[in-house]
Write a protein that holds these residues in place. Structure first.
Motif, PDB file in Angstrom:
ATOM      1  N   THR A  50      -4.574 -55.442  97.882  1.00  0.00           N
ATOM      2  CA  THR A  50      -3.987 -56.108  96.717  1.00  0.00           C
ATOM      3  C   THR A  50      -4.653 -57.450  96.466  1.00  0.00           C
ATOM      4  O   THR A  50      -4.961 -57.805  95.310  1.00  0.00           O
ATOM      5  CB  THR A  50      -2.482 -56.291  96.937  1.00  0.00           C
ATOM      6  OG1 THR A  50      -1.873 -55.013  97.147  1.00  0.00           O
ATOM      7  CG2 THR A  50      -1.844 -56.953  95.721  1.00  0.00           C
ATOM      8  N   LEU A  76      -7.322 -47.757  86.997  1.00  0.00           N
ATOM      9  CA  LEU A  76      -8.578 -48.454  87.269  1.00  0.00           C
ATOM     10  C   LEU A  76      -9.773 -47.507  87.226  1.00  0.00           C
ATOM     11  O   LEU A  76     -10.921 -47.960  87.106  1.00  0.00           O
ATOM     12  CB  LEU A  76      -8.515 -49.141  88.638  1.00  0.00           C
ATOM     13  CG  LEU A  76      -7.463 -50.261  88.773  1.00  0.00           C
ATOM     14  CD1 LEU A  76      -7.360 -50.708  90.218  1.00  0.00           C
ATOM     15  CD2 LEU A  76      -7.817 -51.433  87.877  1.00  0.00           C
ATOM     16  N   GLY A  98      -8.408 -50.042  94.612  1.00  0.00           N
ATOM     17  CA  GLY A  98      -7.178 -49.515  94.038  1.00  0.00           C
ATOM     18  C   GLY A  98      -6.810 -48.175  94.643  1.00  0.00           C
ATOM     19  O   GLY A  98      -5.640 -47.919  94.978  1.00  0.00           O
ATOM     20  N   HIS A 100       3.695 -54.731  95.482  1.00  0.00           N
ATOM     21  CA  HIS A 100       3.528 -53.811  96.598  1.00  0.00           C
ATOM     22  C   HIS A 100       4.528 -54.200  97.681  1.00  0.00           C
ATOM     23  O   HIS A 100       5.219 -55.222  97.585  1.00  0.00           O
ATOM     24  CB  HIS A 100       2.096 -53.850  97.140  1.00  0.00           C
ATOM     25  CG  HIS A 100       1.770 -55.102  97.879  1.00  0.00           C
ATOM     26  ND1 HIS A 100       1.617 -56.322  97.251  1.00  0.00           N
ATOM     27  CD2 HIS A 100       1.608 -55.354  99.222  1.00  0.00           C
ATOM     28  CE1 HIS A 100       1.344 -57.246  98.132  1.00  0.00           C
ATOM     29  NE2 HIS A 100       1.351 -56.706  99.341  1.00  0.00           N
ATOM     30  N   ASN A 103      -0.943 -54.520  89.691  1.00  0.00           N
ATOM     31  CA  ASN A 103      -1.632 -54.455  90.976  1.00  0.00           C
ATOM     32  C   ASN A 103      -1.012 -55.355  92.043  1.00  0.00           C
ATOM     33  O   ASN A 103      -1.256 -55.141  93.235  1.00  0.00           O
ATOM     34  CB  ASN A 103      -3.103 -54.827  90.794  1.00  0.00           C
ATOM     35  CG  ASN A 103      -3.867 -53.806  89.981  1.00  0.00           C
ATOM     36  OD1 ASN A 103      -4.298 -52.779  90.489  1.00  0.00           O
ATOM     37  ND2 ASN A 103      -4.039 -54.081  88.695  1.00  0.00           N
ATOM     38  N   THR A 155      -3.628 -47.428  97.124  1.00  0.00           N
ATOM     39  CA  THR A 155      -2.709 -46.332  96.803  1.00  0.00           C
ATOM     40  C   THR A 155      -2.613 -45.343  97.947  1.00  0.00           C
ATOM     41  O   THR A 155      -1.530 -44.806  98.239  1.00  0.00           O
ATOM     42  CB  THR A 155      -3.185 -45.624  95.520  1.00  0.00           C
ATOM     43  OG1 THR A 155      -3.311 -46.579  94.465  1.00  0.00           O
ATOM     44  CG2 THR A 155      -2.207 -44.547  95.099  1.00  0.00           C
ATOM     45  N   LEU A 160      -8.014 -56.893  94.993  1.00  0.00           N
ATOM     46  CA  LEU A 160      -7.875 -56.482  93.595  1.00  0.00           C
ATOM     47  C   LEU A 160      -7.651 -57.679  92.677  1.00  0.00           C
ATOM     48  O   LEU A 160      -8.222 -57.747  91.586  1.00  0.00           O
ATOM     49  CB  LEU A 160      -6.715 -55.491  93.460  1.00  0.00           C
ATOM     50  CG  LEU A 160      -6.963 -54.057  93.932  1.00  0.00           C
ATOM     51  CD1 LEU A 160      -5.686 -53.248  93.828  1.00  0.00           C
ATOM     52  CD2 LEU A 160      -8.067 -53.395  93.131  1.00  0.00           C
ATOM     53  N   ASN A 214       2.695 -47.972  92.946  1.00  0.00           N
ATOM     54  CA  ASN A 214       1.258 -48.125  93.221  1.00  0.00           C
ATOM     55  C   ASN A 214       0.435 -46.976  92.643  1.00  0.00           C
ATOM     56  O   ASN A 214      -0.798 -47.089  92.548  1.00  0.00           O
ATOM     57  CB  ASN A 214       1.012 -48.234  94.719  1.00  0.00           C
ATOM     58  CG  ASN A 214       1.535 -49.538  95.290  1.00  0.00           C
ATOM     59  OD1 ASN A 214       1.965 -49.618  96.442  1.00  0.00           O
ATOM     60  ND2 ASN A 214       1.531 -50.602  94.496  1.00  0.00           N
ATOM     61  N   ARG A 234      -2.006 -47.687  89.764  1.00  0.00           N
ATOM     62  CA  ARG A 234      -3.355 -48.219  89.950  1.00  0.00           C
ATOM     63  C   ARG A 234      -4.446 -47.205  89.613  1.00  0.00           C
ATOM     64  O   ARG A 234      -5.630 -47.569  89.549  1.00  0.00           O
ATOM     65  CB  ARG A 234      -3.528 -48.678  91.396  1.00  0.00           C
ATOM     66  CG  ARG A 234      -2.650 -49.864  91.785  1.00  0.00           C
ATOM     67  CD  ARG A 234      -2.865 -50.234  93.241  1.00  0.00           C
ATOM     68  NE  ARG A 234      -2.046 -51.380  93.644  1.00  0.00           N
ATOM     69  CZ  ARG A 234      -2.018 -51.871  94.887  1.00  0.00           C
ATOM     70  NH1 ARG A 234      -2.756 -51.301  95.833  1.00  0.00           N
ATOM     71  NH2 ARG A 234      -1.251 -52.905  95.180  1.00  0.00           N
ATOM     72  N   GLU A 263      -2.280 -56.453  84.038  1.00  0.00           N
ATOM     73  CA  GLU A 263      -2.957 -55.842  85.187  1.00  0.00           C
ATOM     74  C   GLU A 263      -2.585 -56.536  86.484  1.00  0.00           C
ATOM     75  O   GLU A 263      -2.484 -55.885  87.541  1.00  0.00           O
ATOM     76  CB  GLU A 263      -4.473 -55.880  84.974  1.00  0.00           C
ATOM     77  CG  GLU A 263      -4.953 -54.969  83.863  1.00  0.00           C
ATOM     78  CD  GLU A 263      -6.463 -54.772  83.901  1.00  0.00           C
ATOM     79  OE1 GLU A 263      -6.983 -54.418  84.983  1.00  0.00           O
ATOM     80  OE2 GLU A 263      -7.117 -54.976  82.879  1.00  0.00           O
TER      81      GLU A 263
END
Length: 799
Positions: free
Chosen positions: A383, A475, A347, A439, A436, A351, A386, A469, A472, A432
């Motif tokens: 991604t 997390l 994450g 993007h 996530n 980012t 994740l 982003n 994130r 979630e």
């Protein structure tokens, strides 16, 4: 209301709302409602009617003769709402200023309301940061287990220090350092050992201890009544084996104290009438079934004093199941921790790729360049990882919950594989995934134009997805939870036994108790200031000022370069320096608001509002945490009172000397001044007597209420055990060879009580009703029962 003799009015409802879990939500909704209402009043109060053409044509002379306010031409309600927000949070940038008397009254009222809301938020957070009894019990038990693990290290250090001293003696070198090391190791070992000797009941909160004492006293009263009735009705020989049951949910562990009857004396396993009678009385005295265990031990489920559960799975079978699943449970927990680390790592990496894309846009680089697409491709890979890691984490979570239900509730173990349907039934997983998944993929870019208060603002796609982003970062909460609870051994077992969820809230409460809360809040505050500052920088810069954004036809419009902010024309120039944005975020979070930098767009004001609320919450949490930290602990309060008592003892000699000096001055003073010295002498004598009384108080009186409650719990536990042992000893009288003649003596009536020279004898503490020491005829059945108990105890003590 009738039973408690109290009216449930507005204040009671207000306290219930503030002390509930939804207090923050209620305060936020109330705050927003007040801002909307006061913002509309401010909007009406500050509006200038001369700006309307119809009014100006009819009242031209009046409008031309009045001084025009600088903000009179601002027709937007959003500006008024923003002004009320900065007034309520006491930020006050100075960009929106009331100029009319009515507008100033509204702004002042909103500022006072904001102070009240902040105070309410502080009070609500202070109440929310308190551990409930179950959480307090779980935390103390975990600390005890932690001390037990540390005790092994302390013992090893003690042995090592002893070995060093022996080695130094054999070599003939100095043993001073080795001896000091032994003393230090022994002291640390003793302290750790004291922490490990804490009973589970001593770990409970004061309210739970009072409940235990109340429950035990009720049990003792019912047991004594049953003893008196059984002795008076049947005699001592009717008592069976005495087995005690306790409701584990009430905080007292179940135990079997004595079972005097053996298989030879009780071959048929007769029912314990005394126990059944006490149980009936307890159930009758406590009709509430909420705290009565679901597995009450029935007489048919009892064999020779051993408790059996009425459920289909016995304790032996459950132990086997626990041993089989214990390894799997620990492995699942470790797997969840590993997945949390994977989620946090990728994450942050994803980012970072988004931030790098945004910085390339701010540096006037081509959004379609190869470097930009490489960064987008890396974000896409992160991604995908994740999403896979999220599915694995929730798979382990579902399996762990199945094991918990199987162990605690005796539900059949669901060994089916966790399917996709089971995963996506969880709303948290869907949320979630959305956070996530969104993007900017490779080879994709666009521009988005926004109209902001009649001003045009252009954003690049890299900037928009970079802000998204940033979400994130949540997390990291799982990693923080695992780190905060990693030093607590057997926390999963304590979690199941205590019925407390040791999650993020518990970890946060643990971190906020102690002086380390200041450092923890400072770190969180710093992170929030930097993140909100970066979001503000991205929101306030328009892409029309960048090299690859000027080609957009919309950027050629006049309102794209010339803005009107609060009715004042402003020429837009991008400020790409991160330090300025972080500075605005900091002064906003501390509610200073110098006014040198002020937000101009809706998104910039939104980020400033978020960081202002975060600053208020952090300040409130810091105040609540410091209140809990600087409060005297029971041991510290006891030590402080002992120091004061010692100070009073040291001052007695000085006070006595002062009394003698005043007495001497009174004797030598002239007649006119004697009343003055007499009053001083009496006052000194009074203080001296008070100091003497304070020094003669027993040490136990200086202990706090918690320590006294703990002693009461121990004493009640001792009395309860004594009553149980008495019941078991009465059974042993029936098994003795001389019991038949003594039982006949009890039924016929007690003889004259005389002391014997052989063996210790007890004085009769309870005399039969209507009798004396010389002659003791039994007048009533109650007197016979009392005398039988005295004789039974006397015989036991003599033996």
């Amino acid at each position: 209301s009738y039973l408690s003799n109290m009216e449930f009015g507005n204040m009671f409802a207000f306290k219930q709302i503030v002390n509930s879990w939804a207090s923050g939500m209620v305060i936020a909704v109330t705050w927003m409602f007040l801002m909307i209402v006061s913002g509309y009043w401010y909007y009406i109060a500050e509006m200038d009617a001369c700006t309307e053409a119809s009014f100006y044509s009819r009242h031209r002379s009046r409008c031309d003769g009045c001084k025009k306010a600088p903000t009179a031409d601002d027709p937007f309600f959003q500006s008024a709402l923003w002004g009320m927000f900065i007034a309520s949070t006491s930020v006050g940038y100075g960009d929106v200023v009331p100029v009319t008397n009515l507008g100033r009254v509204v702004a002042a009222a909103m500022a006072v309301a904001g102070i009240v809301m902040i105070a309410l938020l502080t009070a609500a957070l202070s109440s929310a940061l308190q551990l409930d009894p179950d959480e307090h019990l779980a935390l103390l038990v975990l600390e005890r287990e932690k001390a037990r693990l540390a005790l092994q290290k302390r013992a090893a250090m003690l042995i090592l220090s002893w070995w060093k001293m022996r080695k130094a003696r054999r070599s003939g070198s100095k043993t001073t350092a080795a001896r000091n090391g032994i003393l230090e190791a022994r002291e640390s070992y003793t302290k750790s050992k004291l922490k490990t000797r804490i009973d589970v009941e001593e770990c409970a909160a004061d309210s739970a201890k009072i409940d235990q004492v109340n429950m035990r006293m009720r049990y003792i009263r019912l047991a004594v009544d049953t003893i008196q009735e059984k002795i008076g009705e049947f005699g001592v020989e009717e008592f069976g084996s005495f087995v005690v049951r306790e409701d584990a949910k009430n905080g007292v562990s179940a135990a079997v104290y004595a079972s005097v009857s053996s298989a030879s004396n009780n071959p048929e396993g007769t029912t314990n009438e005394f126990e059944v009678e006490v149980e009936k009385r307890r159930l009758h005295a406590q009709p509430s079934v909420s705290r009565i265990p679901s597995e009450i031990v029935q007489p048919e489920n009892q064999e020779r004093g051993v408790l059996k559960r009425s459920s289909t799975v016995s304790w032996k079978d459950k132990k086997l199941i626990w041993d089989e699943l214990k390894c799997s449970r620990l492995e699942i927990s470790k797997s969840m921790s590993t997945e949390s680390l994977v989620l946090a790592f990728f994450g942050l990496v994803g980012t970072g790729f988004s931030v790098a894309q945004n910085e390339m846009v701010f540096n006037n680089q081509d959004p379609d360049s190869l470097e930009m697409n490489i960064l987008k491709f890396g974000n896409t890979i992160c991604t995908l990882i994740l999403l896979v890691s999220l599915c694995r984490y929730y798979t382990f979570s579902i399996t762990y919950r199945r094991l918990e239900k199987h162990i605690t509730v005796d539900m059949p173990l669901n060994k089916k594989y966790v399917s996709a349907i089971d995963l996506f039934r969880r709303p948290r997983l869907l949320l979630e995934v959305v956070i996530n998944l969104i993007h900017l993929p490779p080879f994709c870019t666009f521009e988005l134009g926004v109209t902001n208060l009649h001003n045009f603002l252009l954003y690049r796609a890299e900037t928009i997805f970079c802000a998204w982003n940033m979400l994130r970062l949540y997390l990291l909460l799982r990693v923080f939870r695992e780190w905060a609870l990693s030093d607590l051994p057997r926390r999963h077992t304590v979690e199941l036994i205590a019925g407390v969820r040791l999650g993020t809230r518990f970890a946060l409460l643990r971190m906020l108790h102690g002086m380390g809360a200041v450092i923890f809040l400072a770190i969180i505050w710093t992170v929030c200031v930097f993140v909100c500052g970066y979001l503000y920088r991205s929101a306030e810069n328009t892409a029309c000022q960048f090299q690859y954004g000027m080609q957009n036809p919309e950027c050629q419009r006049p309102e794209a370069s010339q803005w009107i902010v609060n009715a004042v024309p402003v020429t837009i120039e991008n400020d790409v320096y991160l330090a300025n944005a972080v500075w605005l975020s900091f002064i906003t979070s501390t509610t200073v608001g110098y006014g040198d930098i002020e937000p101009k767009t809706h998104s910039g004001r939104a980020s400033a509002s978020v960081v202002a609320l975060i600053g208020i919450v952090m300040a409130s949490m810091l105040a609540a945490s410091l209140v809990n930290t600087i409060r005297w602990q029971p041991v510290e309060q006891f030590s402080l009172l002992l120091l004061k008592m010692q100070e009073e003892k040291d001052s007695l000699q000085h006070r006595a000397a002062k009394i003698l000096g005043l007495w001497w001055r009174f004797r030598k003073a002239p007649q006119k001044r004697k009343p003055k010295f007499l009053g001083m002498y009496r006052q000194a004598v009074k203080r001296f007597r008070q100091a003497v009384r304070s020094t003669q108080m027993p040490i136990e009186d200086f202990e706090g209420s918690s320590a006294k409650i703990e002693k009461i719990v121990r004493q009640s536990k001792y009395v309860k055990s004594a009553v149980e042992i008495i019941g078991a000893r009465l059974q042993s009288i029936r098994d003795s060879p001389k019991s038949s003649s003594k039982q006949n003596m009890m039924r016929q009536g007690p003889p004259a009580f005389q002391k014997q020279k052989t063996g210790p004898q007890l004085e009769p503490v309870i005399e039969p009703v209507g009798s004396s020491r010389e002659t003791s005829p039994v007048a009533t059945e109650h007197g016979r029962a009392q005398w039988s108990g005295v004789v039974a105890v006397q015989q036991l003590e003599t033996a």
